[in-house]
Design an enzyme around this catalytic site. Structure first.
Site, PDB file in Angstrom:
ATOM      1  CG  PHE A  23      -0.378   0.401   2.490  1.00  0.00           C
ATOM      2  CD1 PHE A  23      -0.630   1.652   3.028  1.00  0.00           C
ATOM      3  CD2 PHE A  23       0.413  -0.474   3.205  1.00  0.00           C
ATOM      4  CE1 PHE A  23      -0.089   2.024   4.247  1.00  0.00           C
ATOM      5  CE2 PHE A  23       0.963  -0.112   4.424  1.00  0.00           C
ATOM      6  CZ  PHE A  23       0.706   1.142   4.943  1.00  0.00           C
ATOM      7  CD  GLU A  49       1.954  12.235  -3.120  1.00  0.00           C
ATOM      8  OE1 GLU A  49       2.282  13.439  -3.224  1.00  0.00           O
ATOM      9  OE2 GLU A  49       0.892  11.759  -3.567  1.00  0.00           O
ATOM     10  N   PRO A  50       7.313  12.037  -1.912  1.00  0.00           N
ATOM     11  CG  PRO A  50       8.590  11.873  -3.868  1.00  0.00           C
ATOM     12  CD  PRO A  50       7.201  11.699  -3.345  1.00  0.00           C
ATOM     13  N   GLY A  54       5.432  13.743   4.651  1.00  0.00           N
ATOM     14  CA  GLY A  54       5.671  12.619   5.530  1.00  0.00           C
ATOM     15  C   GLY A  54       4.394  12.283   6.266  1.00  0.00           C
ATOM     16  N   GLY A  66      29.325  -4.695  24.689  1.00  0.00           N
ATOM     17  CA  GLY A  66      30.570  -3.939  24.636  1.00  0.00           C
ATOM     18  C   GLY A  66      31.053  -3.770  23.203  1.00  0.00           C
ATOM     19  CD  GLU A 101       2.458   1.167   8.980  1.00  0.00           C
ATOM     20  OE1 GLU A 101       2.078   2.168   8.367  1.00  0.00           O
ATOM     21  OE2 GLU A 101       2.416   0.026   8.498  1.00  0.00           O
TER      22      GLU A 101
END
Length: 401
Positions: free
Chosen positions: A127, A131-132, A135, A355, A379
């Site tokens: 889905f 888009e660029p 957000g 460590g 999401e």
């Protein structure tokens, strides 16, 4: 290890499913996950195994060839799979969001056409909302559909599409002005289209291009891509539900399922980090004794285990709320927020316990350290979750002055 993250009240069928998935994870995923991840290789053999187990049809109703299980069962399976390798859980997550949206919102013809093949794993779902240029602000979507006779013509660029290359069905959210006059609220002028395509990269159908995989810090193996629509023609009967203008609500319903999934992934990764940390702490010696006997390390292990338990409990609650048919955006937001934050903290503590060796690619914790950050943004970011939670709390606790 076995005492953490237990779930009360499961049926015999649920317990059998989880036991089968857990065995599969231990035998088929954990031994190869780090090697495949370092090569950024799609886990085809693992996916084939999940298909044989019937997991692609887990939540799809029995009338369509699925197992008809609950969101809780699905979330607990995702938790187990993410414990082995988070990328594999991503492969089935987007598939199930699309299947869920079809089950809840699709026309009968759409359900009959897609769900049996999705249950069998022959059609893989993905889905696409982002888009660029946006957000979290879904209302800023610029991709658009224009009616042309019995078809719609789609144009625009989508981003961060999980399973973009390997999927054969993509639910794409775009703006559609048809029947929605200028000035209509953005969320009321969006439509979800069911876009069928060939798996792969390049031009996968006329007007639709999947450029290639995005190179990521972690979450490797699963393909994350762009999706470019340039004159993509889609028949009107591939509008999800058959009516335009409902796409935003359909997607948000699916995202609630997705947020429970992300919470489950956080629980699974945190469990694995705890397992690695507690095992290493008993093997590594300093000052003449295992570091697990040092109080500072015991404190870390205590905090890690408590966070694993708390995140798991909230995830289970959110899934059960959705299964009951009640609104669960508050519970899903809380579960996603807490599980992703706690996952990051548990992974970092396990990393510290290792460590210097934790910085080596020979140790599994290095992979988990790069995977955990994706859950902080997937999401919906933590900030978005807190906005959802805050607004819902004000609804529930409205001051009557």
């Amino acid at each position: 290890m076995a005492r953490l993250a237990q779930t009360a009240g499961l049926t015999d069928v649920q317990q059998e499913i989880l036991s089968t998935v857990r065995d599969f994870v231990d035998k088929e995923i954990i031994p190869v996950a780090t090697e495949l991840e370092h090569r950024d290789e799609y886990p085809q053999a693992i996916v084939d195994g999940l298909k044989e187990l019937g997991l692609f049809g887990l939540m799809i109703p029995e009338e369509y060839g699925g197992l008809g299980e609950s969101l809780l069962t699905y979330a607990l399976c995702v938790e187990e799979i993410a414990r082995g390798w988070m990328s594999v859980s991503g492969i089935i997550n987007t598939h199930f969001i699309v299947a869920y949206m079809l089950k809840q919102h699709g026309t009968q013809e759409q359900k009959d056409h897609f769900l049996p093949r999705m249950a069998a794993g022959d059609i893989r779902g993905a889905f696409s909302m982002s888009e660029p240029g946006l957000g979290s602000d879904v209302s800023a979507i610029t991709s658009k559909a224009v009616k042309d006779g019995e078809e719609y013509v789609l144009n625009g660029q989508k981003m961060w599409l999980t399973n973009g290359g390997t999927s054969s069905l993509v639910a794409v959210l775009v703006k559609s002005d048809e029947g929605h006059p200028e000035g209509t609220a953005p969320h009321k002028s969006m439509t979800t289209f069911l876009v069928e395509k060939e798996p792969g990269f390049g031009e996968v159908r006329p007007g639709l291009t999947i450029p290639g995989k995005i190179d990521k810090m972690g979450y490797k193996g699963v393909d994350t891509t762009e999706l470019i629509m340039d004159g993509l023609r889609i028949p009107a009967d591939r509008v999800l539900g058959g009516v335009t203008g409902r796409g935003f609500y359909q997607m948000m319903d699916g995202v609630e399922v997705g947020r429970v999934n992300v919470a489950a992934r956080g629980c699974g990764v945190a469990q694995r980090a705890f397992e690695l940390g507690v095992q290493y702490a008993q093997q590594r010696h300093t000052f003449g004794k295992p570091i697990a006997q040092h109080q500072a390390i015991q404190f870390k292990l205590a905090e890690m285990a408590t966070k694993v338990e708390a995140a798991h409990a909230m995830m289970v609650n959110a899934a059960r709320k959705k299964d009951s048919g009640e609104r669960n955006d508050l519970e899903a937001g809380m579960a996603k927020y807490l599980a992703s934050e706690y996952c990051k903290e548990v992974v970092e503590d396990a990393f510290r316990i290792h460590g210097g060796y934790g910085f080596s690619k020979e140790y599994e914790i290095e992979r988990l350290y790069r995977e955990a950050p994706m859950l902080l943004i997937g999401e919906g970011t933590a900030e978005i979750q807190k906005m959802i939670i805050g607004r819902r709390l004000l609804e529930e606790y409205r001051f009557q002055g």
